[in-house]
Motif scaffolding. Structure first.
Motif, PDB file in Angstrom:
ATOM      1  N   LEU A   1       8.736 -30.178   2.611  1.00  0.00           N
ATOM      2  CA  LEU A   1       7.892 -29.043   2.222  1.00  0.00           C
ATOM      3  C   LEU A   1       7.111 -28.533   3.414  1.00  0.00           C
ATOM      4  CD1 LEU A   1       4.464 -29.962   1.298  1.00  0.00           C
ATOM      5  CD2 LEU A   1       6.071 -31.742   0.567  1.00  0.00           C
ATOM      6  N   THR A   2       6.748 -27.263   3.381  1.00  0.00           N
ATOM      7  CA  THR A   2       5.909 -26.658   4.416  1.00  0.00           C
ATOM      8  C   THR A   2       4.649 -26.128   3.745  1.00  0.00           C
ATOM      9  OG1 THR A   2       7.135 -24.563   4.185  1.00  0.00           O
ATOM     10  CG2 THR A   2       7.832 -26.061   5.917  1.00  0.00           C
ATOM     11  N   GLY A   3       3.487 -26.500   4.290  1.00  0.00           N
ATOM     12  CA  GLY A   3       2.221 -26.098   3.670  1.00  0.00           C
ATOM     13  C   GLY A   3       1.291 -25.428   4.651  1.00  0.00           C
ATOM     14  N   GLY A   4       0.280 -24.731   4.115  1.00  0.00           N
ATOM     15  CA  GLY A   4      -0.698 -24.046   4.950  1.00  0.00           C
ATOM     16  C   GLY A   4      -0.158 -22.730   5.471  1.00  0.00           C
ATOM     17  N   GLY A   5      -0.702 -22.261   6.581  1.00  0.00           N
ATOM     18  CA  GLY A   5      -0.256 -20.996   7.156  1.00  0.00           C
ATOM     19  C   GLY A   5       1.146 -21.110   7.727  1.00  0.00           C
TER      20      GLY A   5
ATOM     21  N   PHE B   1      11.131 -28.395  -1.274  1.00  0.00           N
ATOM     22  CA  PHE B   1      10.170 -27.940  -2.281  1.00  0.00           C
ATOM     23  C   PHE B   1       9.633 -26.590  -1.832  1.00  0.00           C
ATOM     24  CE2 PHE B   1       9.956 -32.537  -3.144  1.00  0.00           C
ATOM     25  CZ  PHE B   1      10.073 -32.529  -4.533  1.00  0.00           C
ATOM     26  N   ARG B   2       9.742 -25.602  -2.693  1.00  0.00           N
ATOM     27  CA  ARG B   2       9.281 -24.257  -2.345  1.00  0.00           C
ATOM     28  C   ARG B   2       7.763 -24.154  -2.437  1.00  0.00           C
ATOM     29  NH1 ARG B   2      13.836 -22.945  -5.705  1.00  0.00           N
ATOM     30  NH2 ARG B   2      15.545 -21.974  -4.536  1.00  0.00           N
ATOM     31  N   TYR B   3       7.190 -23.430  -1.500  1.00  0.00           N
ATOM     32  CA  TYR B   3       5.767 -23.075  -1.495  1.00  0.00           C
ATOM     33  C   TYR B   3       4.843 -24.297  -1.473  1.00  0.00           C
ATOM     34  CZ  TYR B   3       7.986 -18.703  -2.545  1.00  0.00           C
ATOM     35  OH  TYR B   3       8.816 -17.612  -2.490  1.00  0.00           O
ATOM     36  N   GLY B   4       5.144 -25.217  -0.565  1.00  0.00           N
ATOM     37  CA  GLY B   4       4.235 -26.319  -0.283  1.00  0.00           C
ATOM     38  C   GLY B   4       4.013 -27.258  -1.450  1.00  0.00           C
ATOM     39  N   TRP B   5       2.774 -27.757  -1.540  1.00  0.00           N
ATOM     40  CA  TRP B   5       2.455 -28.704  -2.603  1.00  0.00           C
ATOM     41  C   TRP B   5       2.578 -28.079  -3.976  1.00  0.00           C
ATOM     42  CZ3 TRP B   5       2.940 -33.371  -1.151  1.00  0.00           C
ATOM     43  CH2 TRP B   5       2.529 -33.794   0.110  1.00  0.00           C
ATOM     44  N   ALA B   6       2.476 -26.766  -4.060  1.00  0.00           N
ATOM     45  CA  ALA B   6       2.672 -26.095  -5.355  1.00  0.00           C
ATOM     46  C   ALA B   6       4.082 -26.347  -5.866  1.00  0.00           C
ATOM     47  CB  ALA B   6       2.415 -24.598  -5.218  1.00  0.00           C
ATOM     48  N   GLY B   7       5.070 -26.283  -4.975  1.00  0.00           N
ATOM     49  CA  GLY B   7       6.446 -26.530  -5.359  1.00  0.00           C
ATOM     50  C   GLY B   7       6.682 -27.963  -5.783  1.00  0.00           C
ATOM     51  N   VAL B   8       5.982 -28.901  -5.128  1.00  0.00           N
ATOM     52  CA  VAL B   8       6.105 -30.304  -5.524  1.00  0.00           C
ATOM     53  C   VAL B   8       5.600 -30.479  -6.946  1.00  0.00           C
ATOM     54  CG1 VAL B   8       5.348 -32.664  -5.038  1.00  0.00           C
ATOM     55  CG2 VAL B   8       5.887 -31.112  -3.140  1.00  0.00           C
ATOM     56  N   LEU B   9       4.402 -29.976  -7.232  1.00  0.00           N
ATOM     57  CA  LEU B   9       3.795 -30.145  -8.548  1.00  0.00           C
ATOM     58  C   LEU B   9       4.600 -29.456  -9.648  1.00  0.00           C
ATOM     59  CD1 LEU B   9       0.039 -29.604  -7.583  1.00  0.00           C
ATOM     60  CD2 LEU B   9       1.249 -31.777  -7.929  1.00  0.00           C
TER      61      LEU B   9
ATOM     62  N   GLY C   1       8.554 -21.835  14.270  1.00  0.00           N
ATOM     63  CA  GLY C   1       9.109 -23.154  14.537  1.00  0.00           C
ATOM     64  C   GLY C   1       9.320 -23.987  13.293  1.00  0.00           C
ATOM     65  N   LEU C   2       8.776 -23.555  12.163  1.00  0.00           N
ATOM     66  CA  LEU C   2       8.948 -24.322  10.927  1.00  0.00           C
ATOM     67  C   LEU C   2      10.423 -24.469  10.559  1.00  0.00           C
ATOM     68  CD1 LEU C   2       6.021 -22.961   8.727  1.00  0.00           C
ATOM     69  CD2 LEU C   2       6.393 -25.348   9.356  1.00  0.00           C
ATOM     70  N   ASN C   3      11.166 -23.385  10.686  1.00  0.00           N
ATOM     71  CA  ASN C   3      12.585 -23.452  10.324  1.00  0.00           C
ATOM     72  C   ASN C   3      13.366 -24.369  11.256  1.00  0.00           C
ATOM     73  OD1 ASN C   3      12.564 -21.762   8.040  1.00  0.00           O
ATOM     74  ND2 ASN C   3      12.541 -19.945   9.338  1.00  0.00           N
ATOM     75  N   ALA C   4      12.945 -24.456  12.512  1.00  0.00           N
ATOM     76  CA  ALA C   4      13.597 -25.365  13.446  1.00  0.00           C
ATOM     77  C   ALA C   4      13.394 -26.820  13.015  1.00  0.00           C
ATOM     78  CB  ALA C   4      13.062 -25.151  14.864  1.00  0.00           C
TER      79      ALA C   4
ATOM     80  N   LEU D   1      17.378 -21.349  13.170  1.00  0.00           N
ATOM     81  CA  LEU D   1      16.631 -21.880  14.316  1.00  0.00           C
ATOM     82  C   LEU D   1      15.685 -20.848  14.917  1.00  0.00           C
ATOM     83  CD1 LEU D   1      16.146 -24.094  16.476  1.00  0.00           C
ATOM     84  CD2 LEU D   1      18.125 -23.159  17.709  1.00  0.00           C
ATOM     85  N   HIS D   2      16.139 -19.617  15.060  1.00  0.00           N
ATOM     86  CA  HIS D   2      15.367 -18.585  15.750  1.00  0.00           C
ATOM     87  C   HIS D   2      14.442 -17.804  14.831  1.00  0.00           C
ATOM     88  CE1 HIS D   2      18.722 -16.458  13.949  1.00  0.00           C
ATOM     89  NE2 HIS D   2      18.033 -15.341  14.088  1.00  0.00           N
ATOM     90  N   ARG D   3      14.518 -18.058  13.528  1.00  0.00           N
ATOM     91  CA  ARG D   3      13.740 -17.260  12.574  1.00  0.00           C
ATOM     92  C   ARG D   3      12.306 -17.758  12.462  1.00  0.00           C
ATOM     93  NH1 ARG D   3      17.116 -17.143   7.107  1.00  0.00           N
ATOM     94  NH2 ARG D   3      15.093 -16.361   6.373  1.00  0.00           N
ATOM     95  N   GLY D   4      11.368 -16.818  12.406  1.00  0.00           N
ATOM     96  CA  GLY D   4       9.980 -17.176  12.167  1.00  0.00           C
ATOM     97  C   GLY D   4       9.747 -17.491  10.705  1.00  0.00           C
ATOM     98  N   GLY D   5       8.512 -17.824  10.366  1.00  0.00           N
ATOM     99  CA  GLY D   5       8.196 -18.140   8.979  1.00  0.00           C
ATOM    100  C   GLY D   5       8.837 -19.435   8.532  1.00  0.00           C
ATOM    101  N   THR D   6       9.085 -19.556   7.234  1.00  0.00           N
ATOM    102  CA  THR D   6       9.699 -20.752   6.679  1.00  0.00           C
ATOM    103  C   THR D   6      10.586 -20.372   5.509  1.00  0.00           C
ATOM    104  OG1 THR D   6       9.282 -22.750   5.348  1.00  0.00           O
ATOM    105  CG2 THR D   6       7.492 -21.154   5.491  1.00  0.00           C
ATOM    106  N   ILE D   7      11.803 -20.848   5.503  1.00  0.00           N
ATOM    107  CA  ILE D   7      12.727 -20.528   4.415  1.00  0.00           C
ATOM    108  C   ILE D   7      12.275 -21.156   3.104  1.00  0.00           C
ATOM    109  CG2 ILE D   7      14.714 -20.232   5.950  1.00  0.00           C
ATOM    110  CD1 ILE D   7      15.653 -23.058   4.977  1.00  0.00           C
ATOM    111  N   LEU D   8      11.365 -22.142   3.180  1.00  0.00           N
ATOM    112  CA  LEU D   8      10.889 -22.799   1.964  1.00  0.00           C
ATOM    113  C   LEU D   8       9.664 -22.109   1.378  1.00  0.00           C
ATOM    114  CD1 LEU D   8      11.260 -26.584   2.923  1.00  0.00           C
ATOM    115  CD2 LEU D   8      12.740 -25.198   1.440  1.00  0.00           C
ATOM    116  N   GLY D   9       9.064 -21.206   2.132  1.00  0.00           N
ATOM    117  CA  GLY D   9       7.808 -20.620   1.655  1.00  0.00           C
ATOM    118  C   GLY D   9       6.673 -21.619   1.813  1.00  0.00           C
ATOM    119  N   THR D  10       5.460 -21.142   1.682  1.00  0.00           N
ATOM    120  CA  THR D  10       4.302 -22.011   1.888  1.00  0.00           C
ATOM    121  C   THR D  10       3.141 -21.571   1.015  1.00  0.00           C
ATOM    122  OG1 THR D  10       2.862 -22.980   3.587  1.00  0.00           O
ATOM    123  CG2 THR D  10       3.414 -20.635   3.832  1.00  0.00           C
TER     124      THR D  10
END
Length: 344
Positions: free
Chosen positions: A6-10, A37-45, A14-17, A61-70
């Motif tokens: 999961l990815t959380g916070g702002g 898990f999509r959108y951080g801890w929200a996705g876990v819950l 590099g997150l996708n890498a 690899l080169h894309r900004g942001g996160t494919i999982l959402g946060t």
């Protein structure tokens, strides 16, 4: 194992890498099953999952942001029993362990879960570079490059119009971005949270500069910088996120108005804001994020729970998760001393 990521916070370049590296080493080498898990801890819950495979992580690899959402969801918000909620969610999803990628808040949750026996390995992430336990966090170099490029562009318009340009960059507690971007961009003053400033002193420095024949100046200020007199140049919305942080902003506006009043020089303000988070990560951040991802999945494979990937010198090592959520890593005073050689 079936491992949740999961990815959380702002969001952060590099997150996708990191995600890609975890999947490639975890699935292709270690033979684990990876799920996002999509959108951080929200996705876990909420049990909001998506498969992470070689195919689903190709070309990111080169894309900004996160494919999982946060998100900034806090499983322990209010009186919630976050550990029980996360354990139940992991059981429903059939997940044996978690690899959360985030900053002080996301890893703070990870640390509490680990202390309660949940199998967790963390990856540090913040463009502010203020996480303890690691020398550098991925995303920081990209943010500095974006800010430096902006300062370069502002130099030309400032010189053309004989103006003072005030540039606000991110940095709630620490002035790493302001110091690095300010030095790289040739700023004439750098104001950071670690050192409260005197507006009068800044104005006097700019006047001395102009008296020596300079017709423009660049002032770089962190969003969390404050005056010595507590005059409240920074504005807040009054609202707090799930972790109790107020949204900062506007110190550059008040500072610009004061500098124009005290010096008489025409002043303009630029707030870079979220543009510092967006876009393609630099090569450095892609490499560092990849190394962190590989180290994290290796740690999970070896059962080294309660740890975090960290850069120490030039080596990626594992450190206790508790190290990441200790006191914020503040700006090295020696770096500001280097910058001050070029002020005024």
């Amino acid at each position: 194992m079936r491992i949740g990521v999961l990815t959380g916070g702002g969001d952060c370049p590099g997150l996708n890498a990191v995600i890609r590296a975890i999947v490639r080493k975890g699935a292709d080498v270690h033979g684990h099953e990876l799920v996002g898990f999509r959108y951080g801890w929200a996705g876990v819950l909420e049990g909001d999952t998506t498969p992470l495979t070689h195919e689903s992580t190709a070309g990111i690899l080169h894309r900004g942001g996160t494919i999982l959402g946060t998100s900034r969801t806090n499983p322990y918000g209010g009186d919630a029993d976050g550990t029980a909620a996360v354990r139940e969610a992991m059981e429903r999803a059939g997940v044996d362990a978690l690899i959360p990628i985030g900053g002080e808040d996301t890893l703070g949750v990870a640390g509490r879960l680990s202390a309660d026996g949940v199998q967790v390995v963390g990856v540090p992430k913040t463009i502010d570079n203020d996480l303890a336990g690691t020398d550098v966090t991925f995303g920081f170099q990209t943010a500095v490059q974006i800010a430096s490029d902006a300062i370069d562009r502002l130099h030309t318009t400032a010189e053309s119009h004989n103006r003072v340009m005030v540039v606000e960059v991110m940095g709630r507690h620490a002035g790493w971005i302001a110091a690095h971007a300010g030095i790289a961009g040739g700023a004439d003053a750098i104001l950071v949270p670690e050192r409260p400033f005197d507006v009068g002193d800044v104005a006097a420095s700019l006047r001395r500069r102009h008296e020596r024949g300079r017709t423009f100046s660049i002032v770089v200020v962190s969003e969390g910088a404050v005056p010595k007199d507590g005059s409240g140049l920074t504005t807040t919305s009054g609202e707090k996120d799930a972790f109790g942080h107020e949204r900062l902003g506007g110190v550059a506006v008040g500072l610009g108005q004061e500098l124009e009043r005290l010096t008489g020089y025409e002043t303009r303000v630029t707030i870079l804001g979220h543009v510092q988070r967006g876009g393609t990560p630099t090569a450095y951040d892609r490499v560092l994020a990849t190394r962190f991802g590989v180290a994290a999945i290796d740690a999970a494979h070896e059962g080294r729970w309660g740890t975090m990937a960290a850069l120490r010198g030039t080596e990626v090592e594992l450190v206790p998760l508790a190290d990441a959520v200790a006191e914020p890593k503040l700006l090295d005073p020696a770096l500001l001393e280097v910058a001050e050689v070029f002020f005024g």
